[in-house]
Scaffold this active site. Structure first.
Site, PDB file in Angstrom:
ATOM      1  CG  HIS A   1      48.253 -10.415  74.898  1.00 15.96           C
ATOM      2  ND1 HIS A   1      49.010 -11.427  75.334  1.00 15.96           N
ATOM      3  CD2 HIS A   1      48.615  -9.300  76.071  1.00 15.96           C
ATOM      4  CE1 HIS A   1      49.687 -11.199  76.785  1.00 15.96           C
ATOM      5  NE2 HIS A   1      49.364  -9.948  76.897  1.00 15.96           N
TER       6      HIS A   1
ATOM      7  CB  CYS B   1      51.522  -8.318  75.091  1.00 18.38           C
ATOM      8  SG  CYS B   1      52.052  -8.629  77.002  1.00 18.38           S
TER       9      CYS B   1
ATOM     10  CG  ASN C   1      50.605 -11.622  80.104  1.00 12.47           C
ATOM     11  OD1 ASN C   1      50.954 -11.860  79.010  1.00 12.47           O
ATOM     12  ND2 ASN C   1      50.471 -10.344  80.333  1.00 12.47           N
TER      13      ASN C   1
END
Ligand code: ACO
Length: 337
Positions: free
Chosen positions: A262, A115, A292
């Site tokens: 993020h 990430c 995500n």
């Protein structure tokens, strides 16, 4: 002094949309649980009819970014490709992406920082630019999660949160004394939490990395996550690394026009905003549409925030921040010239 300036951005997500309700048909979950716990309403996944790898999604995003920057592939002198879901074990997706762009000798570097791939990638691009090793860097974050997720109820905590997608930025050296471009970045990693989020197989640390006696249903083939531990880490470390990068940049939180975090969990980003006393409109969210998308998440959010006119005017300051598997976490501050 050379500064790293974003000249163009691009995105690509596979067209197939999977809603929360679609997931209830394959596992024991609910739209209500997913929305309440994560903020996600849908994600994009590749389909069996049109399989493709992270580098393919990345190539489409790269083409859009190149066009926005007014570059041709031949202008690129360095490629950085961030992913946790490479097309194949090796070679890295950066080489595959370069091939897709028709390039035959442009250097390509892969980054495996999950990430925080964009944060590590931008800092690396900046270091190359400042060292005079590159003038025009293509940074791509891309993921195909869906082909490696546990589609049974066993994997529901992980599977519902991940989406496929890609985003790219063209970063160029600019010789200026103005305090613009990538102003500061702060990066961290703590491998003691590596087990909190991982996919174990195939594993070179086994005598046979693909053991013959295990079933393809073995959970080690799928990502597993200790969600609550990562959640607690995120709400602590994200504000901390934000203060660190602000100090490096000699800025205050009030100097930031937009935080582009993020997109792991809307609740994490809301808790972050409350901790830093940020007005709600100072944090960008698009997790509801994409879930995500890991290495693609921050540049995808940046691309859309710019498209919507939320940030991008000369003098605008954006703060990127994220935490993910590794654990890795970091933040950076970018000022539009
Ligand atoms: N649907 C329905 N119920 C579920 C689901 C689901 N999809 N997933 C888990 N549950 C259940 C659990 O089994 C548990 O049930 P129980 O109470 O009967 O035992 C209950 O929901 C609560 O589970 P928790 O894991 O405690 O739920 P939590 O509120 O922590 O939410 C989540 C889980 C969304 C994963 C959260 O922990 C999170 O977002 N963690 C951080 C994720 C993150 O930031 N990861 C890093 C980035 S990703 C990367 O780097 C690749």
């Amino acid at each position: 002094m050379k500064k790293s300036i974003i000249r163009g951005t691009g995105k690509f997500v596979p067209p197939h949309v999977v809603t929360n309700d679609d997931l209830t048909a394959i596992m024991d979950t609910s739209d209500e649980w997913i929305r309440q716990r994560t903020g996600i309403q849908q994600r994009h996944w590749i389909t069996e009819e049109e399989p493709c790898g992270a580098s393919d999604l990345g190539t489409n995003a790269a083409k859009m970014a190149l066009e926005a920057a007014g570059w041709t592939p031949d202008d690129i002198d360095f490629i950085i490709f961030a992913t946790l879901s490479p097309d194949i074990m090796f070679p890295g997706g950066g080489c595959l992406l370069a091939r897709n762009l028709g390039l035959k000798s442009t250097p390509a570097l892969d980054i495996r920082q999950q990430c925080t791939g964009f944060l590590y990638g931008f800092a690396t691009a900046d270091a190359y630019i400042k060292a005079g090793l590159a003038e025009k860097v293509l940074l791509v974050g891309a993921e195909v999660h869906s082909s490696g997720l546990d589609m049974s109820t066993r994997g529901r905590d992980v599977t519902v949160i991940f989406g496929d997608g890609a985003a790219a930025v063209c970063i160029e050296a600019d010789d200026t004394e103005d305090n613009v471009g990538l102003v500061a970045s702060a990066l961290h990693a703590d491998g003691h939490y590596a087990d909190s989020l991982k996919t174990e197989l195939p594993a070179s640390n086994l005598f046979r990395r693909m053991p013959e006696d295990i079933s393809l249903d073995d959970p080690r083939y799928f990502p597993v996550m200790d969600g609550p531990t990562i959640f607690k880490k995120a709400v602590r470390m994200l504000p901390q690394v934000t203060m660190e990068v602000l100090k490096k940049a000699e800025m205050e939180i009030t100097d930031i026009d937009l935080v582009v975090p993020h997109q792991a969990n809307k609740r994490i980003n809301q808790a972050y905003g409350q901790f830093l006393k940020l007005p709600e409109d100072k944090i960008y969210h698009n997790i509801q549409k994409y879930g995500n998308t890991t290495a693609a998440s921050i540049p995808l959010a940046l691309h859309e925030a710019m498209e919507e006119g939320r940030v991008g005017k000369p003098g605008d300051v954006v703060l990127f921040v994220g935490l993910g598997a590794g654990l890795t976490w970091g933040a950076s501050i970018y000022k539009f010239p």
